[in-house]
Scaffold this motif. Structure first.
Motif, short mmCIF file in Angstrom:
data_model
loop_
_atom_site.label_atom_id
_atom_site.label_comp_id
_atom_site.label_asym_id
_atom_site.label_seq_id
_atom_site.Cartn_x
_atom_site.Cartn_y
_atom_site.Cartn_z
N SER A 651 0.83 -1.17 0.01
CA SER A 651 0.07 -0.07 -0.05
C SER A 651 0.75 1.10 0.08
N LYS A 701 -8.58 6.06 1.29
CA LYS A 701 -7.51 5.10 1.13
C LYS A 701 -6.06 5.64 0.74
N GLU A 706 -3.29 3.67 2.37
CA GLU A 706 -3.86 1.95 2.44
C GLU A 706 -4.32 1.88 0.76
N SER A 711 -8.05 1.11 -6.42
CA SER A 711 -8.60 2.29 -5.54
C SER A 711 -8.87 3.47 -6.16
N ASP A 890 -3.29 6.84 9.00
CA ASP A 890 -3.86 5.12 8.76
C ASP A 890 -4.21 4.52 9.88
N ARG A 920 -7.82 -6.99 5.25
CA ARG A 920 -7.26 -6.00 4.02
C ARG A 920 -6.64 -7.24 2.95
#
Length: 978
Positions: A651, A701, A706, A711, A890, A920
């Motif tokens: 990420s 995100k 993340e 995304s 985060d 995740r």
């Protein structure tokens, strides 16, 4: 005047007699003693060494004693300054005879200067190459000007000619084009004309005849040898159709020739084309049809097949003429260095304009990112090239002869060692032999690869095209498990009947036979060979008839091996390559499997790609960004799926990629807007305005570091414009509000527009103040007022996961300060628990996609969103008392912070971290499988969901459950909160 014995000690003993004899002859020349006495002490010291190494210099000083004084005067000048007076005199000489004499005297003196400086080690070899090239350029320009001047009384000017624009072009090719001419080189020229018509003088002829006469006169002025020598030997054989073609070619005829008749060796030749006369007239033609002929848009590994053919011809010629010790054409010689560099230019130059440069020594250092050459290889090749060019010039400076053969004569061997600054011939010979061996090794490795690759021209699986091919029988002895043979055979059968395979030409089929043979050999060694073959065939089908990619896989067996390995690892990776075959380039370099991706590496990669972009072409700019994104994400996914990069680092790297692209799009948009409207300024007084800056905040995100592979980007645009005056300073000024609207639209457009390589990202702007009804770009002060007084709890939840990701550093810091202040003091903590619970229950109702026996791992109760809402609630509730909780955006580090300040016990925090990462990871793998789903079977997650439900009830148990059914006043669409 006696011999300068005190200086002759720098000369090898075997050469001293020749120096002394020369001294006697020189002193007999009437003006020589005076010129010698006028020399500086440094020049007197150098003279014996120079005369010993070069009979050309010795003869020139006797033939033209005044050249000694000219050299003394111009030794320290740049080559262009040393040439300037002679160029003017030759160009304006009243007669052709005077121009011819002036050019030859000039050449003799300039070459004496060049040789002296090289032999005396005043100038490095790069300066020598440049100086000879500068001389050639200047004499060509002077000869062209003189020829025009002498023709004007007869023919006048051709149609369209003026002082600033003359429709005649002279191209320098070969080493002249690269500004790396050797001492006694021919000059390769091509003459072009850019306009039809006729002349305007007493004798009218059409432009074609005029230019042909002009070209012949230029050649005569340069090439004819008379009592004063010559200037340069002129070679015109590189023109279209060679010696059988017209001397002067129109640009239209050149375009037709390159498109219809241009051969592979001519692509190598035209890399070096450089306009010496008529550069402006040539530039448009270069962009329109010369560059597309030379450089293919994508990787062009097919050049190696033609290069092997060219090299074979040279090898036969070397053998026929006994040129084994030839510094240019022999094994490991200068030509092999040139072939290495030019091949890499043809392979990669279409996508990297930095490589579209005729100068070898400027291109060679850039090849470090080519994946085929290491920094060590490049350094070795540069050193070898400079040493071979030094030796080549030393040989030619002896007698001004066009020679490349190492000498047999002992005195010439001593001269070569002296010029190269080495002690003796054995040491010189050993050093040159070592250098030639190093070049040959690199050339052979590039052209022929590993010993295993030497067999790549075998027939491979030519049996595949047989009408009665029995594929299963052919596979029986290939090592495949018996249970896999039928599936592999079916895959091959389907592929050979597919349209891409049937459209291949003969050369394509030959390449494919080799590729498939290697595929079958290696796939049999994997656990699921049929799946590996199927995935690789999908890539080959996507490549279709594109010869460049087939050539890459044939020419680079290591890349093919890695493709097979990648397809064995992951269907996701194989689909990425099938969708974007340019990723095959990433498999050439073993670093793809050895080195972990990093932000620093991405930054360098993006810089290399964006500095190649043509200005004012947003489609090309976005395509380059998309290519960067594809390559970078592929590198992350490869490290991820080979187990070398843990989830959180995946990420981080995906977030790095997004941030770099956002910054680049922001910079491009700003550049485009300010070019049109000027820079936005603001303030209260006209004379005291300040420039406005902008920034981008990432939410969700992106803000929480993340990001996954698919995304979206949640963005908010900010500026710091204030005051009664807010206006751009361009010729077409805009008020800043309009400027910011258009700037924001431009950034979003760049991020979301489709290019040939696809779309960069989906972008969601609904988290800005007032959502879809708010300004696209908000002032930082207005942003803070909104967050302090008008924002809903869900907006504070979103702000908790927000970070500045691009733009002006001070404005980014200001955003962070606003975020901290808002979340410390403006959160409505009296209703926080109810607000968070109501929003979460609404999301469960409206966004869950699960059915009976299923679990929506993101939105169902006990899923990821529950953990996220719990963390947001705890942090917002405690932030006023514990402001350090606002440091990170985060979930993982926020959980660690909650445990550190005692809001959450360490065991619960650790369990939530583990559950969150596990969830995740599941979503991550679902994303890699490519279906975009988040639905899994419910049973395996019952225990985790039960524990999470207990934690949820403990956090929200005092909230009246009746509120759960009420509509959350002023809430956004439920889908935009995360």
């Amino acid at each position: 005047m006696s011999t300068p014995i005190q200086f002759i000690g720098s000369v090898p003993e075997e050469l001293r007699d020749s120096v002394e004899r020369w001294w006697e002859r020189a002193c007999a020349q009437q003006s020589f003693p005076e010129a010698y006495l006028a020399l500086s002490g440094r020049h007197r010291t150098q003279l014996p060494r120079v005369v010993a190494a070069s009979e050309f210099v010795a003869s020139a000083l006797i033939q033209d004693p005044q050249s000694l004084a000219w050299f003394s005067q111009h030794d320290a000048c740049t080559s262009n300054l040393a040439n300037a007076d002679y160029e003017r005199r030759a160009a304006t000489a009243p007669t052709a005879e005077q121009a011819q004499f002036t050019l030859r005297e000039w050449r003799r003196r300039a070459m004496l200067r060049i040789a002296w400086r090289d032999i005396a080690a005043i100038a490095p070899v790069t300066d020598t190459l440049q100086a000879v090239s500068d001389l050639a350029d200047a004499t060509i320009r002077a000869a062209a000007s003189a020829a025009r001047l002498h023709f004007e009384p007869i023919f006048g000017q051709p149609h369209g000619a003026s002082e600033s624009s003359f429709p005649f072009i002279i191209l320098g090719m070969g080493k002249l084009g690269g500004r790396e001419l050797n001492f006694s080189s021919d000059i390769d020229l091509i003459f072009l004309s850019s306009e039809a018509g006729e002349t305007s003088g007493p004798r009218i002829v059409d432009n074609e005849e005029y230019f042909n006469r002009l070209g012949r006169e230029i050649i005569r002025l340069l090439d004819v040898r008379d009592a004063d020598g010559f200037v340069f030997r002129v070679d015109m054989r590189l023109r279209p159709f060679g010696e059988s073609g017209p001397l002067v070619v129109s640009l239209g005829s050149l375009e037709d020739y390159l498109q219809q008749h241009g051969r592979d060796w001519e692509r190598y030749a035209w890399i070096k084309a450089r306009a010496i006369v008529g550069a402006d007239a040539y530039s448009a033609a270069y962009e329109e049809f010369v560059r597309p002929f030379v450089y293919r848009r994508y990787l062009d590994f097919g050049v190696f097949e033609s290069l092997r053919g060219m090299k074979a011809l040279i090898v036969r010629e070397v053998s026929r003429r006994d040129l084994e010790h030839h510094l240019k054409l022999g094994k490991g010689g200068i030509r092999e260095v040139e072939f290495i560099v030019q091949s890499m230019q043809l392979v990669r130059g279409g996508g990297d304009r930095r490589l579209q440069n005729p100068a070898l020594l400027e291109v060679l250092p850039l090849l470090g990112g080519s994946k085929l050459m290491s920094a060590e290889d490049i350094a070795e090749l540069i050193a070898a090239y400079l040493e071979l060019r030094k030796a080549e010039n030393a040989l030619q400076m002896m007698r001004d002869e066009q020679t490349h053969a190492l000498p047999e004569d002992p005195l010439d061997r001593a001269r070569l060692a002296l010029s190269m600054g080495l002690k003796d011939w054995p040491g010189t010979a050993a050093r040159l032999e070592s250098t030639l061996d190093k070049v040959a090794a690199q050339f052979d490795a590039l052209l022929f690869g590993t010993p295993d690759a030497q067999r790549r021209d075998d027939d491979g699986v030519a049996w595949l095209d047989s009408d009665d091919a029995k594929i299963e029988e052919e596979l029986a002895g290939s090592g495949f498990p018996s249970g896999e043979i039928a599936a592999v055979a079916a895959n091959l059968e389907a592929y050979r009947h597919a349209a891409p395979y049937r459209r291949l030409d003969e050369a394509g089929h030959r390449r494919l036979y080799v590729i498939l043979a290697r595929l079958l050999k290696l796939a049999a060694q994997h656990a699921a060979p049929a799946i590996v073959v199927q995935r690789v065939l999908r890539v080959l089908e996507a490549i279709g008839t594109r010869a460049s990619y087939l050539a890459l896989l044939k020419e680079q067996p290591a890349a093919l091996d890695r493709l097979i390995d990648v397809c064995a690892i992951s269907g996701f990776l194989s689909r990425q390559i099938a969708d974007f075959p340019l990723l095959l380039d990433e498999l050439i370099d073993a670093k793809a499997f050895d080195e972990l991706p990093s932000r620093q590496g991405f930054t360098l990669e993006l810089a290399a790609r964006t500095e190649r972009l043509p200005p004012g072409d947003p489609e090309r700019q976005v395509e380059a960004l998309r290519q960067f994104q594809k390559v970078a994400v592929f590198a992350v996914a490869l490290a991820d799926l080979t187990g070398r990069l843990p989830l959180m680092r995946v990420s981080d790297r995906l977030t790095d990629i997004a941030e770099l692209i956002i910054q680049c799009c922001m910079d491009l948009a700003w550049q485009q807007m300010t070019e049109m409207y000027g820079t936005p300024y603001c303030g209260e007084e006209p004379g005291r305005l300040r420039p406005v800056v902008v920034a981008v905040a990432g939410y969700g995100k992106l803000g929480g570091l993340e990001l996954g592979y698919a995304s979206d980007l949640d963005l908010v645009f900010l500026h710091d414009s204030t005051g009664s005056i807010q206006l751009t300073d361009g010729e077409r000024p805009l008020d800043n509000g309009t400027f910011f609207l258009r700037l924001g639209q431009r950034i979003v457009h760049l991020l979301t527009m489709h290019s040939a390589a696809g779309r960069l990202y989906e972008v969601d702007m609904r988290l800005r103040p007032n959502g879809k009804g708010g300004f696209l770009m908000t002032g930082i002060d207005a942003f803070e007022r909104y967050q302090q007084t008008d924002a809903w709890t869900w907006e504070h939840q979103a702000l908790l996961r927000a970070r500045a990701v691009a733009g002006n550093a001070k404005l980014c810091a200001a955003f962070e300060a606003v975020r901290r202040r808002t979340l410390s003091v403006a959160v409505r903590r009296d209703s926080l628990r109810t607000d968070v619970l109501e929003m979460r229950l609404r999301m469960r109702r409206e966004l869950s996609r699960s059915g009976a026996g299923q679990f929506d791992i993101k939105q169902d109760a006990g899923g990821i969103a529950d953990i996220e809402f719990l963390v947001q609630y705890w942090v917002l509730a405690a932030a006023q008392a514990h402001p350090d909780l606002l440091t990170y955006t985060d979930n993982i580090r926020q959980l660690e912070g909650l445990a550190a300040v005692g809001v959450l016990d360490e065991a619960t925090a650790a369990w939530l971290k583990e559950a969150y990462i596990s969830y995740r990871m599941v979503l991550h793998h679902l994303s890699l499988e490519g279906d975009g789903e988040r639905i899994v079977a419910a049973a395996p997650y019952t225990q985790t969901r039960d524990r999470l439900h207990e934690i949820w009830r403990a956090a929200f148990e005092s909230v009246a459950l009746k509120a759960a059914g009420e509509q959350n006043r002023g809430s956004p669409d439920a889908g935009q909160t995360n």
